[in-house]
Enzyme design. Structure first.
Site, short mmCIF file in Angstrom:
data_model
loop_
_atom_site.label_atom_id
_atom_site.label_comp_id
_atom_site.label_asym_id
_atom_site.label_seq_id
_atom_site.Cartn_x
_atom_site.Cartn_y
_atom_site.Cartn_z
N GLY A 1 6.52 1.14 5.61
CA GLY A 1 7.42 0.21 4.92
C GLY A 1 7.45 0.44 3.42
O GLY A 1 8.52 0.43 2.79
N CYS A 2 6.29 0.65 2.84
CA CYS A 2 6.21 0.85 1.39
C CYS A 2 6.85 2.18 0.99
O CYS A 2 7.46 2.28 -0.07
CB CYS A 2 4.76 0.77 0.92
N THR A 3 6.73 3.19 1.85
CA THR A 3 7.38 4.47 1.59
C THR A 3 8.89 4.30 1.61
O THR A 3 9.59 4.78 0.72
CB THR A 3 6.93 5.53 2.61
N ALA B 1 9.94 2.44 -1.59
CA ALA B 1 9.82 3.29 -2.77
C ALA B 1 10.90 4.36 -2.80
O ALA B 1 11.48 4.65 -3.85
CB ALA B 1 8.43 3.93 -2.82
N ALA C 1 0.82 -1.21 0.00
CA ALA C 1 0.00 0.00 0.00
C ALA C 1 0.86 1.26 0.00
O ALA C 1 1.77 1.40 0.81
CB ALA C 1 -0.93 0.02 1.20
#
Length: 164
Positions: A50-52, A55, A45
């Site tokens: 974590g995804c930030t 990315a 998401a």
């Protein structure tokens, strides 16, 4: 070739083709990138911690990856508008793709059963695939960690350890 009986891809499998909408509203088709090496990573998401981190790590490494011939595509089930906000908020430079139907996730084996806080749930399996110029999977990594993954991937590809 299709995913193995476990639903997961491995080295030597043909990468499943997809056409997805980018954060900029453009259609991106994997097979149209033939002739280039492509890293496709699936993340749960946009705008979560974590995804930030993942990315931003890919974005920070994009020049080094591009200079060695790699294109990077981040894929999530988020809507295109949320991906555009994610790109703007975190100054991301890689292409983000929306797969709301989860078709690409499923074709790559990046959606299914996973353990979350000790419970088995259905969801996005954080995964990364390196695809060669002919559209063949060179490397398939499932259940990767958000933090440190890009540096490890760069080492796995024989590149430097990445930005610190």
């Amino acid at each position: 070739m299709s995913p193995t009986t476990s639903g997961r891809l491995g080295a030597g499998d043909a990468a499943p083709d997809f056409t997805l909408t980018s954060d900029a509203g453009e259609q991106v088709t994997l097979s149209e990138l033939r002739g280039r090496k492509v890293i496709v990573y699936f993340y749960p998401a946009a705008m979560t911690p974590g995804c930030t981190k993942q990315a931003c790590d890919f974005s920070d490494s994009l020049d080094a990856l591009s200079s060695t011939g790699f294109e990077v595509l981040g894929v999530s089930k988020d809507k295109q508008a949320k991906l555009a906000k994610f790109r703007e908020r975190d100054n991301l430079t890689l292409t983000l793709l929306s797969d709301e139907s989860l078709e690409a996730h499923q074709a790559f084996g990046a959606y299914g059963e996973k353990s979350l806080y000790g419970k088995v749930v259905q969801g996005v399996i954080r995964s990364t695939f390196v695809i060669d110029e002919q559209g063949t999977v060179e490397l398939a990594q499932y259940n990767v960690k958000a933090t440190g993954h890009v540096a490890k991937l760069r080492r796995d590809l024989g590149l430097d350890g990445g930005p610190e």
